[in-house]
Enzyme design. Structure first.
Site, PDB file in Angstrom:
ATOM      1  N   GLY A   1       0.996  -1.178  -0.080  1.00  0.00           N
ATOM      2  CA  GLY A   1      -0.086   0.254  -0.030  1.00  0.00           C
ATOM      3  C   GLY A   1       1.041   1.203  -0.153  1.00  0.00           C
TER       4      GLY A   1
ATOM      5  N   GLN B   1       3.512   9.729   0.493  1.00  0.00           N
ATOM      6  CA  GLN B   1       4.685   9.126   0.563  1.00  0.00           C
ATOM      7  C   GLN B   1       5.670   9.182  -0.484  1.00  0.00           C
ATOM      8  OE1 GLN B   1       2.368   5.181   1.806  1.00  0.00           O
ATOM      9  NE2 GLN B   1       4.609   5.036   2.863  1.00  0.00           N
TER      10      GLN B   1
ATOM     11  N   CYS C   1       5.867  -0.133   7.399  1.00  0.00           N
ATOM     12  CA  CYS C   1       5.429   0.954   6.329  1.00  0.00           C
ATOM     13  C   CYS C   1       6.833   1.567   5.853  1.00  0.00           C
ATOM     14  CB  CYS C   1       5.283   2.286   7.329  1.00  0.00           C
ATOM     15  SG  CYS C   1       4.633   3.626   6.344  1.00  0.00           S
ATOM     16  N   LEU C   2       6.613   1.751   4.478  1.00  0.00           N
ATOM     17  CA  LEU C   2       7.721   2.297   3.642  1.00  0.00           C
ATOM     18  C   LEU C   2       8.341   3.445   4.219  1.00  0.00           C
ATOM     19  CD1 LEU C   2       6.626   1.141  -0.004  1.00  0.00           C
ATOM     20  CD2 LEU C   2       7.858  -0.301   1.561  1.00  0.00           C
TER      21      LEU C   2
ATOM     22  N   HIS D   1      -4.615   1.850   6.981  1.00  0.00           N
ATOM     23  CA  HIS D   1      -2.933   2.259   7.173  1.00  0.00           C
ATOM     24  C   HIS D   1      -2.757   3.661   6.148  1.00  0.00           C
ATOM     25  CE1 HIS D   1       1.446   1.623   7.786  1.00  0.00           C
ATOM     26  NE2 HIS D   1       1.382   2.237   6.551  1.00  0.00           N
ATOM     27  N   GLU D   2      -3.230   3.427   4.859  1.00  0.00           N
ATOM     28  CA  GLU D   2      -2.951   4.223   3.856  1.00  0.00           C
ATOM     29  C   GLU D   2      -3.829   5.567   4.053  1.00  0.00           C
ATOM     30  OE1 GLU D   2      -0.356   3.911   2.202  1.00  0.00           O
ATOM     31  OE2 GLU D   2      -0.164   1.831   2.793  1.00  0.00           O
TER      32      GLU D   2
ATOM     33  N   HIS E   1      -2.298   7.928   6.292  1.00  0.00           N
ATOM     34  CA  HIS E   1      -1.316   8.745   5.849  1.00  0.00           C
ATOM     35  C   HIS E   1      -1.775  10.081   5.306  1.00  0.00           C
ATOM     36  CE1 HIS E   1       2.616   6.570   5.886  1.00  0.00           C
ATOM     37  NE2 HIS E   1       2.034   5.534   5.465  1.00  0.00           N
TER      38      HIS E   1
END
Length: 182
Positions: free
Chosen positions: A46, A51, A96-97, A138-139, A142
């Site tokens: 995701g 990001q 998470c990236l 989660h996304e 962000h």
């Protein structure tokens, strides 16, 4: 398509509430393709627009490769809104990236209903449970300036503090490009 540097903990854009997308145009489609390519290269499932430094309300999800999601088609959510979520919570480990090499247990709703625009600017709704619900939530976080450290207990956040500082200082180097320290 292009691989883009990933914003990481400490980058201001990750703490901002992003702006709605006004139109689906060629530039936005290119942004989406770049997001998918960057996410896949970094082994993510995701990815939100901020990001990669874009102040746009959208995210992508691709669970292909996750057990049980072999036929999953990428979800591209433009101007997404959570319209329903369950009171029942499930705790699972997340990564998470934008938090390279950091993992923590996060409590999230087990079920979510999302309304969004697709790339044809058609309103869509999706009901999700399990991994898909978790990744959507989660996304979505962000897009409202929240990250894993905001969703864990204070004692866990305290334990993560050293790792978070290393990420901010760019001392944690993942296998993908990240933004330069500002």
């Amino acid at each position: 398509m292009a691989l883009l540097p990933v914003t990481v903990y400490g980058d201001a854009i990750l703490r901002e509430t992003v702006q709605p997308v006004s139109a689906v145009d060629d530039e936005l489609i290119q942004n989406i393709q770049d997001m998918l390519e960057t996410m896949r290269y970094a082994n993510g499932i995701g990815f939100a627009a901020n990001q990669i430094g874009l102040n746009k309300k959208m995210f992508v999800v691709d669970l292909k490769g996750v057990d049980g999601y072999d036929d999953f088609k990428p979800l591209i959510a433009i101007n997404p809104e959570i319209i329903e979520h369950s009171d029942e919570l499930v705790t699972m480990e997340e990564g998470c990236l934008s938090l390279p090499n950091l993992r923590a247990d996060v409590e999230r709703s087990e079920f979510v209903k999302l309304r969004y625009l697709d790339t044809d600017e058609e309103i869509q709704e999706i009901e999700a449970g399990d991994w898909l619900a978790r990744v959507i939530l989660h996304e979505y976080d962000h897009l409202i300036g929240k990250m894993i450290p905001d969703r864990v207990e204070p004692r866990i956040k305290q334990k993560l503090k050293g790792d978070l500082i290393k990420i901010m200082k760019r001392e944690t180097i993942p296998d993908y490009e990240i933004t330069e320290r500002k």
